[in-house]
Design a protein around this motif. Sequence first.
Motif, mmCIF file in Angstrom:
data_model
loop_
_atom_site.group_PDB
_atom_site.id
_atom_site.type_symbol
_atom_site.label_atom_id
_atom_site.label_comp_id
_atom_site.label_asym_id
_atom_site.label_seq_id
_atom_site.Cartn_x
_atom_site.Cartn_y
_atom_site.Cartn_z
ATOM 1 N N ARG A 1 0.843 -1.210 0.000
ATOM 2 C CA ARG A 1 0.000 0.000 0.000
ATOM 3 C C ARG A 1 0.870 1.249 0.000
ATOM 4 O O ARG A 1 0.580 2.226 -0.703
ATOM 5 C CB ARG A 1 -0.929 -0.008 1.219
ATOM 6 C CG ARG A 1 -2.058 -1.022 1.130
ATOM 7 C CD ARG A 1 -3.064 -0.831 2.255
ATOM 8 N NE ARG A 1 -4.152 -1.777 2.127
ATOM 9 C CZ ARG A 1 -4.205 -2.961 2.724
ATOM 10 N NH1 ARG A 1 -3.208 -3.337 3.519
ATOM 11 N NH2 ARG A 1 -5.221 -3.776 2.548
ATOM 12 N N LYS B 1 2.548 1.829 -3.353
ATOM 13 C CA LYS B 1 1.587 2.336 -4.334
ATOM 14 C C LYS B 1 1.403 3.843 -4.193
ATOM 15 O O LYS B 1 1.354 4.583 -5.194
ATOM 16 C CB LYS B 1 0.251 1.613 -4.128
ATOM 17 C CG LYS B 1 -0.717 1.728 -5.278
ATOM 18 C CD LYS B 1 -1.897 0.783 -5.043
ATOM 19 C CE LYS B 1 -2.815 0.748 -6.242
ATOM 20 N NZ LYS B 1 -3.940 -0.204 -6.046
ATOM 21 N N CYS C 1 2.335 4.454 -7.976
ATOM 22 C CA CYS C 1 2.241 3.241 -8.805
ATOM 23 C C CYS C 1 0.803 2.865 -9.117
ATOM 24 O O CYS C 1 -0.113 3.148 -8.346
ATOM 25 C CB CYS C 1 2.893 2.056 -8.079
ATOM 26 S SG CYS C 1 4.652 2.237 -7.883
ATOM 27 N N LYS C 2 0.663 2.184 -10.224
ATOM 28 C CA LYS C 2 -0.593 1.524 -10.547
ATOM 29 C C LYS C 2 -0.548 0.101 -9.997
ATOM 30 O O LYS C 2 0.524 -0.448 -9.732
ATOM 31 C CB LYS C 2 -0.807 1.505 -12.061
ATOM 32 C CG LYS C 2 -0.926 2.890 -12.681
ATOM 33 C CD LYS C 2 -1.055 2.796 -14.199
ATOM 34 C CE LYS C 2 -1.140 4.182 -14.828
ATOM 35 N NZ LYS C 2 -1.206 4.101 -16.307
ATOM 36 N N THR C 3 -1.731 -0.500 -9.876
ATOM 37 C CA THR C 3 -1.805 -1.851 -9.321
ATOM 38 C C THR C 3 -0.956 -2.827 -10.108
ATOM 39 O O THR C 3 -0.261 -3.681 -9.536
ATOM 40 C CB THR C 3 -3.275 -2.333 -9.303
ATOM 41 O OG1 THR C 3 -4.038 -1.445 -8.495
ATOM 42 C CG2 THR C 3 -3.387 -3.736 -8.749
ATOM 43 N N SER D 1 -2.248 -5.173 -5.542
ATOM 44 C CA SER D 1 -1.224 -5.483 -6.533
ATOM 45 C C SER D 1 -1.684 -6.652 -7.394
ATOM 46 O O SER D 1 -2.732 -7.248 -7.156
ATOM 47 C CB SER D 1 0.075 -5.873 -5.811
ATOM 48 O OG SER D 1 -0.153 -7.068 -5.052
#
Length: 907
Positions: free
Chosen positions: A620, A623, A628-630, A652
Amino acid sequence: MVSTNSSAPVWMETDYPDVVIGVGEVTLGEDCRNKMSDGKKRKAEKNTLVKVACALLNSGGGIIVAKSKNKDYNYATESIGHDLEQGFRELVKPSSIQDHFSFLQQGISLLIFVKTWCAGPANDGSTKARICSVESHLYKRCGTSTIQIVPTEAAELLQKKKIEQKRNRDRQEEPPAKRPLLSSSNQNVEMPNPVKLFCSKEYVRLEETLDFGEDIHVELKSFEGKSFRTRLSENLPKYMSTFANTDGGFLLIGVNDKTKKVVGCGKDETQSDIQNEVDKAFKKMISVHFDNCEKQNRFEYSLEIINVLGESDAHCGFILALEIKKFCCVVFSESPDSWKMAKIEIKRIEAGEWLEMMTGTDPAIDQLCQGFEKELSMSAAPPQCKPVYGLKGSARLDALQNTLYPVQTAGINGRPETLCTEMFTKYPNLENIMKPEGGRGVLIVSRSWAVDLDQEKNDEVVFDALLISENSPPTLYTVVQEGKPDLWKHARLTAFQLKQKLVNLGGYTGMICVIPKLLECHSGALIEMEKRHSDFNFDVHYPNRYGSPDIKALLCSLVIVLLSFRSCVSDQLGCEFLNLLTAEQFEILHSKYYFEDFRKVFVHGLPGTGKTVIAAQLMRKIKITLHCKTEEILFICENQPLKHFMRKQDISQCVTRCTFMKEDFSKVKHIVVDEAQNFRIDEGDWYKKAKNISKNGVFWIFLDYFQTSHTEYNSLPHFDNQSPRVCLTMVVRNGSRIHDFIIQKMRIIVSSWFSKRDVGMKDHMKKLCNDANCAHKFSGKLKILQKTQIEIIDFVILTIQTLFSQGHSSKDIAILCCTEKKCEKYYSPLLLQLRKKKEQVNFVKADDTDKNSIVFDSIRRFSGLERNIVFVLNPVVHEYQQEIGENLLLTAASRARTQLYVLYETQ
């Protein structure tokens, strides 16, 4: 613009460290009624202010800005006005106005500071409702009167209804016979013959006197005059709610309630028009079922329209005889007049959500998972809070606060020490500015308070420091290289999020604000706030009450904000609650090994220390911090069930090692590996591939050699090359008896298996054994027995039956065997015997661990998961697996939170 369904203009300031809502120009002061001839307009202004106040009370508090129409207005001499004061008084009843509101005049504007609503006892000892409401729109019968239930009474009524529903469900009885006349019971009333006979007539005579009157089940109304339809539309929902929520009954319209004489109503209406009006009123009703309601009945009524005849049989109107059935749950005349903030909107709380919030209670932890203790209860917390539980017998909330953020007898204590030293060494001009003279408190430094609060990181921020001290409101210093307009916006947003979370997550109930300040890192100079162009064009100066926070309570709330995470037991109990990280877990994530400095880390965690929890929290933060993207974060594990469990958290991508080796992950930048000690190389060198993919990103590996399930090479680097290395030794999952059993197995493993390995590994494992500690004093239950296969089956069945009788469910239990072949040996006999005992149970694989069924699977497949109660059946391995036999048993034992049964099979 914020809508409150009123004529007064309403706006919200979205660029301020608090919720600020403006309500336009209003008339203020004691003599406002003399200044304002338009009573409707004044009432609309008052209603707007009360609704906005209600929304803020239910959403963590905030500020209302009201501009006075009278340019000579003076709060000190005129106050706010009697009608507005009465509106606020009724809103916060049974509390006093001063418990929730402070008033401060700035220019011609009155600032109304609103403190959060909080359940629990008021100053006079009376009980407060879970949420604040203007009106409930729930009605009940009280003797011959119909009354609207005030919110405090509503909470009591709703809890009684829920208890009644649970009692009916537990008894599983057929509906009882009709009860005696006019008695109070759970069934619809059997009406007296006079009422039944009257309602069955085709016509009645004008001025005819009824031979019965009003009582708890009968209401008489005349509804004479030209406003018949209006009165019908306005009043029917109220009476329908009344009888449905009480015991059922009859509403007779067209009868004078004082003389009991027939007067008729709706003379100029047709029967079909009347039926349509009643149907329209009925459709406005809102019926809501409790979660535990099995009946799910529909709200019902029946209507008889009786002709009223005068002299010469002249038509003189009608009698409307409505029979309203008692409803199994609750019926609202309309949605409650209760409000909350939804981002930048003031939103009315719908009846279903209102009911859920009003009846919210702490989960029955004592019955289902005895290893927890309450830290924050819904019965004494702001409306948005969820219950928080820590480990029973462990460091409680105040102990965690003293460990992480201790308050000295004098002066300011900087935490964490290493980060404070690093930052103040690099930027020496900041140290004195952020440590005011006098008082005592804590300065909490973070690389990004935005990230700590689950907000997006601003890369231009060097670090943040939160000062909580006596005699001043909390201050959040945002340290930057240079001042830019968007940085002030970021600073205010972070302060806003912190204030909201301290109340709505951490449960702080005092007057609170967080003051943002922007600092230039090298000089230490304050950067002035830029001029803003909005409706809100002046700075807020908070009343003195905000400058004296309860430091201890505030820091405890902060601990909840930073250490809380959603408990995996939430799904078992059917309601969401939070657990707290241990200090050891928290420090790994926040201070010792911050992933921006340590991109690759090996985390050696003993069984039950919460490695998977930390892995989830780590992803988490990756991210948020690294934007970040998943699909750019990858979680890799060995078995399918753990993959499914993590995938549901939607942090993720989640794959097994086999899938990782077979597919291309070109979008992935960061990798987190769990249970790495069990990885194999039959598909290729996973470590080399993962290292190459994450060479510019984060690569954390979680492992526990004590839970190794095979003896093959696992591709991990040699122990001496696993650097940096961090160890988790504080066990949080298992009861102390189970923990002691696990320690015994760990010592056996060290003395036998690891004696064949290198000396460094053996010394490391010995140290882990010596450092292992149980975080709590909850003992749990441990039984180790030797029985025949038939006796094992009988024991498991009898124990499961006992567990069910004690309130446990299938979702609490897992049955584990060493191999899938051994699972087959026990599966059918156990299931067959349980069905013969009329126990309605199902067995599922570990992939379906979230279902309300008993997990029956192999130890390897259940690795990484947990349940309250675990049966381990005949944990004896074949000769070729003897080297890992103790490891498999240790793995199985560590899956049990509260009860462990190890059953060896004898011939």
